[in-house]
Write a protein that holds these residues in place. Structure first.
Motif, PDB file in Angstrom:
ATOM      1  N   ALA A  76       0.869  -1.176   0.000  1.00  0.00           N
ATOM      2  CA  ALA A  76       0.000   0.000   0.000  1.00  0.00           C
ATOM      3  C   ALA A  76       0.902   1.222   0.000  1.00  0.00           C
ATOM      4  O   ALA A  76       2.051   1.159   0.447  1.00  0.00           O
ATOM      5  CB  ALA A  76      -0.921   0.015   1.216  1.00  0.00           C
ATOM      6  N   PRO A  77       0.431   2.362  -0.505  1.00  0.00           N
ATOM      7  CA  PRO A  77       1.247   3.577  -0.452  1.00  0.00           C
ATOM      8  C   PRO A  77       1.630   3.897   0.989  1.00  0.00           C
ATOM      9  O   PRO A  77       0.889   3.601   1.927  1.00  0.00           O
ATOM     10  CB  PRO A  77       0.324   4.647  -1.048  1.00  0.00           C
ATOM     11  CG  PRO A  77      -0.611   3.881  -1.936  1.00  0.00           C
ATOM     12  CD  PRO A  77      -0.842   2.579  -1.224  1.00  0.00           C
ATOM     13  N   PRO A  78       2.814   4.495   1.187  1.00  0.00           N
ATOM     14  CA  PRO A  78       3.244   4.820   2.553  1.00  0.00           C
ATOM     15  C   PRO A  78       2.287   5.788   3.224  1.00  0.00           C
ATOM     16  O   PRO A  78       1.760   6.710   2.591  1.00  0.00           O
ATOM     17  CB  PRO A  78       4.629   5.444   2.357  1.00  0.00           C
ATOM     18  CG  PRO A  78       4.642   5.909   0.930  1.00  0.00           C
ATOM     19  CD  PRO A  78       3.789   4.940   0.179  1.00  0.00           C
ATOM     20  N   VAL A  79       2.062   5.556   4.511  1.00  0.00           N
ATOM     21  CA  VAL A  79       1.157   6.375   5.318  1.00  0.00           C
ATOM     22  C   VAL A  79       2.007   7.216   6.269  1.00  0.00           C
ATOM     23  O   VAL A  79       2.963   6.705   6.863  1.00  0.00           O
ATOM     24  CB  VAL A  79       0.187   5.473   6.109  1.00  0.00           C
ATOM     25  CG1 VAL A  79      -0.680   6.303   7.055  1.00  0.00           C
ATOM     26  CG2 VAL A  79      -0.675   4.673   5.143  1.00  0.00           C
ATOM     27  N   PRO A  80       1.699   8.506   6.431  1.00  0.00           N
ATOM     28  CA  PRO A  80       2.517   9.346   7.327  1.00  0.00           C
ATOM     29  C   PRO A  80       2.688   8.718   8.693  1.00  0.00           C
ATOM     30  O   PRO A  80       1.787   8.082   9.235  1.00  0.00           O
ATOM     31  CB  PRO A  80       1.721  10.649   7.397  1.00  0.00           C
ATOM     32  CG  PRO A  80       0.986  10.704   6.095  1.00  0.00           C
ATOM     33  CD  PRO A  80       0.626   9.274   5.782  1.00  0.00           C
ATOM     34  N   VAL A  81       3.856   8.919   9.258  1.00  0.00           N
ATOM     35  CA  VAL A  81       4.171   8.336  10.548  1.00  0.00           C
ATOM     36  C   VAL A  81       3.250   8.900  11.629  1.00  0.00           C
ATOM     37  O   VAL A  81       2.856  10.072  11.576  1.00  0.00           O
ATOM     38  CB  VAL A  81       5.649   8.596  10.915  1.00  0.00           C
ATOM     39  CG1 VAL A  81       5.928  10.079  11.092  1.00  0.00           C
ATOM     40  CG2 VAL A  81       6.057   7.810  12.146  1.00  0.00           C
ATOM     41  N   THR A  82       2.888   8.070  12.577  1.00  0.00           N
ATOM     42  CA  THR A  82       2.077   8.525  13.700  1.00  0.00           C
ATOM     43  C   THR A  82       2.951   9.318  14.664  1.00  0.00           C
ATOM     44  O   THR A  82       3.991   8.815  15.113  1.00  0.00           O
ATOM     45  CB  THR A  82       1.463   7.324  14.434  1.00  0.00           C
ATOM     46  OG1 THR A  82       0.664   6.571  13.516  1.00  0.00           O
ATOM     47  CG2 THR A  82       0.603   7.784  15.605  1.00  0.00           C
ATOM     48  N   PRO A  83       2.603  10.547  15.000  1.00  0.00           N
ATOM     49  CA  PRO A  83       3.438  11.341  15.918  1.00  0.00           C
ATOM     50  C   PRO A  83       3.571  10.666  17.277  1.00  0.00           C
ATOM     51  O   PRO A  83       2.711   9.898  17.709  1.00  0.00           O
ATOM     52  CB  PRO A  83       2.668  12.666  16.029  1.00  0.00           C
ATOM     53  CG  PRO A  83       1.863  12.742  14.776  1.00  0.00           C
ATOM     54  CD  PRO A  83       1.459  11.327  14.482  1.00  0.00           C
ATOM     55  N   TRP A  84       4.675  10.931  17.940  1.00  0.00           N
ATOM     56  CA  TRP A  84       4.911  10.392  19.279  1.00  0.00           C
ATOM     57  C   TRP A  84       4.991  11.545  20.274  1.00  0.00           C
ATOM     58  O   TRP A  84       5.338  12.674  19.915  1.00  0.00           O
ATOM     59  CB  TRP A  84       6.184   9.550  19.289  1.00  0.00           C
ATOM     60  CG  TRP A  84       7.410  10.256  18.788  1.00  0.00           C
ATOM     61  CD1 TRP A  84       8.291  11.011  19.496  1.00  0.00           C
ATOM     62  CD2 TRP A  84       7.898  10.280  17.435  1.00  0.00           C
ATOM     63  NE1 TRP A  84       9.296  11.498  18.697  1.00  0.00           N
ATOM     64  CE2 TRP A  84       9.076  11.063  17.417  1.00  0.00           C
ATOM     65  CE3 TRP A  84       7.451   9.704  16.233  1.00  0.00           C
ATOM     66  CZ2 TRP A  84       9.817  11.290  16.250  1.00  0.00           C
ATOM     67  CZ3 TRP A  84       8.188   9.934  15.079  1.00  0.00           C
ATOM     68  CH2 TRP A  84       9.346  10.717  15.092  1.00  0.00           C
ATOM     69  N   SER A  85       4.686  11.256  21.523  1.00  0.00           N
ATOM     70  CA  SER A  85       4.633  12.317  22.533  1.00  0.00           C
ATOM     71  C   SER A  85       5.901  12.377  23.376  1.00  0.00           C
ATOM     72  O   SER A  85       6.404  13.461  23.679  1.00  0.00           O
ATOM     73  CB  SER A  85       3.413  12.122  23.444  1.00  0.00           C
ATOM     74  OG  SER A  85       3.430  10.832  24.030  1.00  0.00           O
ATOM     75  N   ALA A  86       6.442  11.246  23.782  1.00  0.00           N
ATOM     76  CA  ALA A  86       7.674  11.234  24.575  1.00  0.00           C
ATOM     77  C   ALA A  86       8.868  11.472  23.663  1.00  0.00           C
ATOM     78  O   ALA A  86       8.791  11.318  22.447  1.00  0.00           O
ATOM     79  CB  ALA A  86       7.808   9.904  25.301  1.00  0.00           C
ATOM     80  N   VAL A  87      10.000  11.845  24.265  1.00  0.00           N
ATOM     81  CA  VAL A  87      11.227  12.004  23.488  1.00  0.00           C
ATOM     82  C   VAL A  87      11.657  10.624  22.985  1.00  0.00           C
ATOM     83  O   VAL A  87      11.749   9.665  23.747  1.00  0.00           O
ATOM     84  CB  VAL A  87      12.342  12.631  24.340  1.00  0.00           C
ATOM     85  CG1 VAL A  87      13.645  12.699  23.544  1.00  0.00           C
ATOM     86  CG2 VAL A  87      11.930  14.006  24.825  1.00  0.00           C
TER      87      VAL A  87
END
Length: 543
Positions: A76-87
């Motif tokens: 499947a086409p790449p899907v934007p990365v899910t943002p993370w909250s911790a460093v």
């Protein structure tokens, strides 16, 4: 041991032979600094990263630029990365993408591999730095971004360097009915990485308006494809093609004993779908209504073991609406400055591979090898490349495949690109360059395929001599390397190589001279590669 190593090398090389968001940016005075002033911590649009200081550079490794392409996201086409909250710790590179022939002692390959590494000079910068995004080689089938350490490029050239991993082989280029934009997922991953870099360059002290896409072998072929892809427009500002072009091809036997012909890195969608159906049938997924779901449930190791090679990108979708070769001929490509070149003895590393496998290219074997590669044109090829003109049969065979598969297609691509914008050609011709595959006879390998990479990148554990010891660049070779790094990074900064004594000529047709890197960094030379590599002959054969 040498024969086992050679077989592993052959397995890995058989396909080679190829709305910008604004991140929380640092002050130009310090690369990648967060508001607290720590240069090893940055805030990207996806989340905070904790990198590592490493002498004259700061590294941010294993940074995800898209969601893992697994489960329903396999093919499947790449899907934007899910943002993370911790460093997020960014202290080690991600795994290489799944491939059938990973390096014998390399890290474990995985499907969850859409990561990149960012290398930034440690010293402060007065203005945002150029960004160089590297696509590794491996013929769309093998390799990893982490194979190449860009420390010298970044530190000496004062640029930000990004090395990228992207889907390969069956995972990157399978096409089946029912898939969305099939057969080019590896190229789509590269575009997703470029979009991520454009959004986040400022966070690392980079200039989001000055991005150079560069690659070698299969990575350079991919760069050429991106030049023709409408979906890549605006994602990069300059391009460098190293020993790979839109027309790179491999004749039968060119990638090692018994290797098949590899006509191009591009296949029409109908052809790609037929190949995909063959893969599905190999794995027992025969029902057209459930074929894709069935394949998504097949374990990765079984997909890697299936016998049908998938090593070319499909044309006829939104990524590559037309074959890149046709796009070049019709002028449908990005108008950006380009640096394009080759090595003088591209195929010598495969001649060495023949010898390591106990099948050296001899005078007796030469006619048969040429017949295998060129069929009805074999007599003409033997007439153009007679053994009497070369020191040995291996050198003659090397010249045939260097010219037909690499250099002349490279020059055709260079000439086409020069019709739209500034293009600069080069030839890497240091005959003392370390070999990518050791010559078991102990003779000089010449400027073989990928040997220029040792001058631009550090590659841990390489190059290796025939006795297995690691070979370091000599002081003179380091001077040549410094000259090349200055050329590559000056081009990334300005869109042209350095000026002054020995300045490169811009390209003006097939008879134009190119800049030649030799063993003497103080004496730059120029040459007409089309004449020296018999390109008129190959054009007459329609190759």
């Amino acid at each position: 041991m040498a024969r086992r190593t050679a077989r592993r090398l052959m397995n890995g090389l058989v396909a080679v032979a190829m709305t910008v968001g604004v991140a929380a940016a640092c002050s130009p005075a310090g690369p990648g600094e967060d508001p607290g002033g720590d240069p090893t911590r940055v805030q990207t649009a996806s989340g905070a990263l904790q990198g590592v200081a490493d002498g004259d550079v700061v590294r941010f490794r294993g940074v995800p630029y898209a969601q893992p392409p697994v489960g329903e996201l396999r093919w499947a086409p790449p899907v934007p990365v899910t943002p993370w909250s911790a460093v997020r710790a960014a202290d080690r590179s991600g795994p290489p993408c799944a491939q059938s022939a990973p390096p014998p002692a390399g890290p474990q390959v995985e499907e969850d591999c859409l990561h990149l590494d960012v290398t930034v000079p440690a010293r402060p910068a007065a203005v945002p730095r150029p960004v160089m995004v590297w696509l590794h080689g491996g013929g769309f089938s093998t390799g990893a971004g982490s194979d190449h350490d860009p420390r010298r490029l970044a530190a000496q050239g004062d640029v930000v360097v990004v090395t990228v991993d992207f889907r390969l082989g069956t995972f990157g280029y399978l096409a089946l009915p029912g898939m969305i934009d099939p057969g080019s997922y590896g190229l789509q991953d590269q575009q997703a990485a470029l979009a991520w870099v454009r959004r986040n360059a400022a966070a690392f002290g980079g200039d989001p308006a000055n991005i150079t896409l560069f690659g070698q072998s299969g990575g350079a072929v991919a760069v050429c494809g991106q030049l023709t892809s409408p979906a890549a427009r605006g994602l990069f500002d300059k391009a460098i093609l190293q020993s790979g072009s839109c027309g790179t091809t491999l004749a039968a036997g060119a990638a090692g004993p018994g290797s098949p012909a590899f006509g191009a890195f591009w296949r029409p969608m109908a052809h790609a779908r037929r190949t995909g159906i063959s893969v599905a049938e190999n794995l027992g997924c025969t029902d057209p209504t459930t074929r894709l779901a069935c394949l998504r449930g097949v374990p990765a190791d079984r997909l890697l073991a299936q016998p049908t090679p998938v090593t070319a990108a499909a044309t006829g979708d939104s990524t590559l609406p037309v074959d890149p070769r046709d796009a070049l001929r019709s002028g449908r490509f990005a108008d950006v400055p380009v640096l394009s070149g080759h090595t003088a003895d591209e195929q010598r590393f495969i001649a060495n591979l023949f010898a390591l496998l106990g099948q050296p290219v001899t005078a007796a074997a030469y006619p048969e090898l040429i017949a295998t590669g060129f069929g009805e044109d074999a007599d003409a090829v033997l007439g153009e490349y007679p053994l009497a003109s070369y020191p040995d049969a291996a050198s003659a065979w090397t010249a045939v495949h260097t010219d037909s598969g690499y250099v002349c297609p490279q020059l055709d691509t260079t000439a086409a690109l020069a019709t739209r914008g500034p293009v600069f050609g080069y030839e890497f011709a240091d005959p003392t360059a370390p070999p990518t595959i050791p010559d078991p006879t102990g003779t000089t390998a010449g400027a073989t395929h990928a040997s220029e990479l040792f001058y631009l990148f550090d590659q841990p554990g390489k190059p290796v001599r025939a006795d297995g010891s690691v070979q370091m660049l000599t002081p003179v070779q380091r001077q040549v390397a410094d000259t090349m790094i200055a050329a590559w990074t000056t081009f990334a900064r300005t869109g042209a190589p350095p000026t002054g004594p020995g300045a490169w000529p811009a390209w003006h047709g097939l008879t134009s001279a190119v800049h030649v890197f030799t063993a003497d960094p103080g004496r730059p030379t120029r040459a007409d590669p089309a004449a020296r590599h018999h390109c008129a002959f190959w054009a007459g054969l329609g190759r």
